[in-house]
Scaffold this active site. Structure first.
Site, PDB file in Angstrom:
ATOM      1  N   SER A 115       0.907  -1.162   0.166  1.00  0.00           N
ATOM      2  CA  SER A 115       0.072  -0.042  -0.025  1.00  0.00           C
ATOM      3  C   SER A 115       0.720   1.435  -0.005  1.00  0.00           C
ATOM      4  O   SER A 115       2.168   1.312   0.195  1.00  0.00           O
ATOM      5  CB  SER A 115      -1.054  -0.080   1.091  1.00  0.00           C
ATOM      6  OG  SER A 115      -0.174   0.615   2.431  1.00  0.00           O
ATOM      7  N   LYS A 116       0.355   2.277  -0.305  1.00  0.00           N
ATOM      8  CA  LYS A 116       1.011   3.778  -0.076  1.00  0.00           C
ATOM      9  C   LYS A 116       1.669   3.924   1.100  1.00  0.00           C
ATOM     10  O   LYS A 116       2.859   4.570   1.224  1.00  0.00           O
ATOM     11  CB  LYS A 116       0.085   4.748  -0.522  1.00  0.00           C
ATOM     12  CG  LYS A 116      -0.650   4.663  -2.034  1.00  0.00           C
ATOM     13  CD  LYS A 116      -1.170   5.933  -2.385  1.00  0.00           C
ATOM     14  CE  LYS A 116      -1.823   5.918  -3.928  1.00  0.00           C
ATOM     15  NZ  LYS A 116      -2.211   6.932  -4.504  1.00  0.00           N
ATOM     16  N   ARG A 117       0.824   3.487   2.113  1.00  0.00           N
ATOM     17  CA  ARG A 117       1.519   3.828   3.555  1.00  0.00           C
ATOM     18  C   ARG A 117       2.596   2.800   3.870  1.00  0.00           C
ATOM     19  O   ARG A 117       3.522   3.190   4.556  1.00  0.00           O
ATOM     20  CB  ARG A 117       0.478   3.453   4.576  1.00  0.00           C
ATOM     21  CG  ARG A 117      -0.445   4.762   4.474  1.00  0.00           C
ATOM     22  CD  ARG A 117      -1.627   4.379   5.383  1.00  0.00           C
ATOM     23  NE  ARG A 117      -2.385   3.334   5.076  1.00  0.00           N
ATOM     24  CZ  ARG A 117      -3.225   3.174   4.118  1.00  0.00           C
ATOM     25  NH1 ARG A 117      -3.530   4.013   3.578  1.00  0.00           N
ATOM     26  NH2 ARG A 117      -3.619   1.843   3.998  1.00  0.00           N
TER      27      ARG A 117
END
Ligand code: GLU
Length: 509
Positions: free
Chosen positions: A262-264
Site C-alpha cells: 500500500s501507499k503507506r
C-alpha cells in the site's frame, strides 16, 4: 492482430502515482512498443471530490523520469483528444441517454438519506445492501414510478442519477488474456451508477466510452479492476460495441508476501513506493535510484522472460515483453532486489558523469562542514573507479571514500586493540622509510616495494598490512590499500603513518 494496437494508461489524479501504477503504465508501454502500437495517457478526473492539485503533473513527470513516454495524451493530441475527462464532459450525457432509450439504464431518484438508511438497515441484519433486480422495484426510480411521475420529477429538476440495468439470471463469460475465461452470474451485480447528479459520468461510463472513442484495442490494468470487468463488458454489449481485449495484472504484494503493497507501506517499511517524492514521502529518484533500475525491477514484478535473464533495458524489454508471460498470482515486492538492480546500474553509469556529480557533492560537504577538501577531477575519477563496486547509491560514495580526502585522526578502537602489537610502531616506521625512498609512487610500485620488504624481513603479511590499513584509513575498510596510498600521495601516506604512531602510542592502547 487486425486492429491497430492502441493501449492506454488511465490514472485518476487523486494523489501521487503508486509504484504499482508505474508498473501498469510500463506494461502498457511495453505492449505498445512490442506491437508497433500507440501508448496513450488519459487523465480520468471525473470525480471532482477526489481531485488533487498537482497530481497530473506529478504523473507526467514520473512517467517521463522513467522513460515511459506517451505517444498521445495531454498536450500531444493525435486526433483523439482531449485526453482529460473533465474536458470531455459534453460527450458523455448522450451515451447515458442512449442507454436509457434502449432500456439498458434508468433514472433513480433515491436520496442519499434513503440509501444510507437501507445500507444501515441491511448492515444491522448482517446483510449488504445491493441495488439491483431483487429490490429495484421497491426503490424510487423510473422502473418503479409511472412514466408521468418520472417525467414530473425530471421536469422539476429533482436530483437523480442514471443507473445501469444489470440483467437478471444470465451467465456471462468474460475473457482475460492473463486469467482466461471468467464466468459471472449477473444476479450478483448491482445496478451501478453511470451518471451522477452533478452532471458528470462515473468512472465506469466515461472509461468505456473513452476507450471506445479512442479506439483502444487492449486494456491492461491492475487486478483491482477485475470486479468491474462484468459491468464493462455488459456496457460494451449494451452499446453494441466490440469490447477491447482485457488483461488484469497481478497485485504487488508486501515484502512479506502477505497483503497488497500500500501507499503507506513505504514509510512503515522504509523503502520508497512512489517514483518521485510527494510531500514528505521520498521517491525512488530522490532516494538515489536510477530510472533503469526502477524499470528493470518493475518489469519483473509479475512478468518473467521465461529465461534466467534478469537484466533488461527498456529497449530490450520492449522487444521481449508479452502478456502470455504475465502471471496471475500476486508479485512479491523485494526491496533488496531493487537495491541489487541499482548497484548494477550504478556500475554502468558514465564515469565522468559520476565524477562530476561526486565533485559537486564534495563541494557541498566542504562548504557545510567547513573542511578543506582537495579534489582534482582525475583523482576523484580514480577514487570513483575504486569504490563504485561497493556502492549501491551514489550517495554511498562519501562514506566509502572520506578517508581519501580527510586524514584520520582517530582509529577504530576494536581494530587498534587487535592489530597494534609491541613491534607495530617499529614495523610501520620502517614501512615509512621504504615509502620515502620510492621515486615513483604508483600502486604497483608501492605494492612491490612493500611486499618485497616484508619477504626480505621474513615478516608475515598479517603483521604489516592490517596495521598499515588502520593507520592510512582509520579503520579496517576501503579498497586496495596500495591504490589508496598512491592516490593520497607519498607525503600524505608517510604523514598518516607517523601521526598514527604518535597518537596510538600516546594513548597507550
Ligand atoms: N482511472 C482508473 C484508475 O485510476 C483506470 C482503471 C482502468 O484502467 O480502467 O486506475
Amino acid at each position: 492482430m487486425s486492429k491497430k494496437c492502441r493501449v492506454r494508461f488511465a490514472p485518476s489524479p487523486t494523489g501521487p502515482l503508486h509504484i504499482g501504477g508505474v508498473r501498469t503504465a510500463l506494461f502498457n508501454y511495453l505492449y505498445a512498443k512490442k506491437h508497433g502500437g500507440d501508448f496513450i495517457l488519459r487523465i480520468e478526473d471525473t470525480d471532482q471530490n477526489r481531485y488533487v492539485e498537482g497530481a497530473e503533473e506529478y504523473i507526467i513527470n514520473s512517467l517521463n523520469w522513467c522513460g515511459i513516454t506517451f505517444d498521445e495524451g495531454p498536450g500531444k493530441d493525435k486526433g483523439f483528444g482531449p485526453y482529460r475527462q473533465s474536458e470531455r464532459k459534453h460527450l458523455y450525457r448522450q451515451y447515458a441517454d442512449e442507454l436509457i432509450s434502449k432500456g439498458k439504464a434508468y433514472y433513480a431518484f433515491d436520496t442519499q438519506e434513503e440509501l444510507n438508511f437501507h445500507r444501515k438497515d441491511h448492515e444491522e441484519k448482517g446483510k449488504t445492501f445491493i441495488y439491483n433486480w431483487h429490490n429495484r422495484l421497491k426503490l424510487t426510480n423510473s422502473l418503479s414510478l409511472s412514466k408521468e411521475e418520472t417525467q414530473t420529477r425530471l421536469n422539476s429538476n429533482a436530483d437523480y442519477v442514471i443507473r445501469f440495468l444489470s440483467p437478471k439470471d444470465e451467465t456471462i463469460k468474460l475473457q482475460d488474456t492473463i486469467r482466461g475465461e471468467i464466468t459471472i452470474d449477473t444476479n450478483i451485480l448491482d445496478d451501478k451508477v453511470l451518471f451522477k447528479s452533478d452532471g458528470m459520468p462515473t468512472y465506469h461510463l466515461a472509461n468505456i466510452i473513452d476507450d471506445h472513442l479512442m479506439q483502444i484495442s487492449h486494456i491492461i490494468r491492475g487486478e483491482e479492476w477485475l470486479p468491474s470487468l462484468a459491468l464493462h463488458q455488459l456496457l460494451y454489449d449494451a452499446f453494441g460495441w466490440q469490447a477491447p481485449e482485457f488483461a488484469h495484472l497481478p497485485l504487488i504484494m508486501k515484502p512479506t508476501g502477505k497483503g497488497k503493497l500500500s501507499k503507506r507501506d513505504g514509510e512503515k517499511l522504509g523503502f520508497p513506493v512512489f517514483p518521485l517524492s510527494w510531500g514528505a514521502s521520498v521517491g525512488y529518484k530522490e532516494a538515489g535510484y536510477y530510472p533503469e533500475a526502477v524499470i528493470n525491477f518493475l518489469a519483473l514484478l509479475g512478468w518473467n522472460p521465461g529465461t534466467e535473464q534478469e537484466l533488461f533495458s527498456l529497449q530490450e524489454l520492449s522487444a521481449v515483453f508479452s502478456l502470455e508471460r504475465v502471471h496471475k498470482g500476486g508479485a512479491r515486492f523485494d526491496p533488496d532486489k531493487t537495491k541489487w538492480y541499482n548497484h548494477h546500474y550504478l556500475q554502468q553509469q558514465d564515469e565522468d558523469e559520476l565524477t562530476k556529480r561526486f565533485l559537486s557533492k564534495l563541494k557541498t560537504i566542504a562548504a557545510t562542514s567547513n573542511t578543506e577538501i582537495d579534489a582534482e577531477f582525475n583523482d576523484v575519477k580514480k577514487i570513483v573507479q575504486l569504490i563504485k563496486e561497493r556502492a549501491t547509491f551514489e550517495a554511498d560514495f562519501w562514506e566509502l571514500s572520506d578517508f581519501f580526502f580527510i586524514a584520520p585522526t582517530a582509529y577504530d578502537e576494536k581494530a587498534t586493540k587487535k592489530q597494534w602489537k609491541e613491534d607495530t610502531a617499529d614495523i610501520l616506521n620502517q614501512v615509512a622509510s621504504i615509502l620515502d625512498n620510492m621515486d615513483d609512487f604508483e600502486a604497483e610500485i608501492i605494492s612491490h616495494g612493500v611486499k618485497d620488504w616484508i619477504g626480505n624481513e621474513g615478516l608475515s603479511f598479517g603483521k604489516v598490512m592490517p596495521p598499515l590499513r588502520l593507520v592510512i584509513v582509520g579503520a579496517m575498510k576501503g579498497p586496495d590499500l596500495f591504490q589508496i596510498m598512491a592516490l593520497i600521495g607519498k607525503n600524505a601516506s608517510i604523514e598518516r603513518i607517523k601521526r598514527a604512531i604518535t597518537t596510538i602510542t600516546d594513548s597507550n592502547i
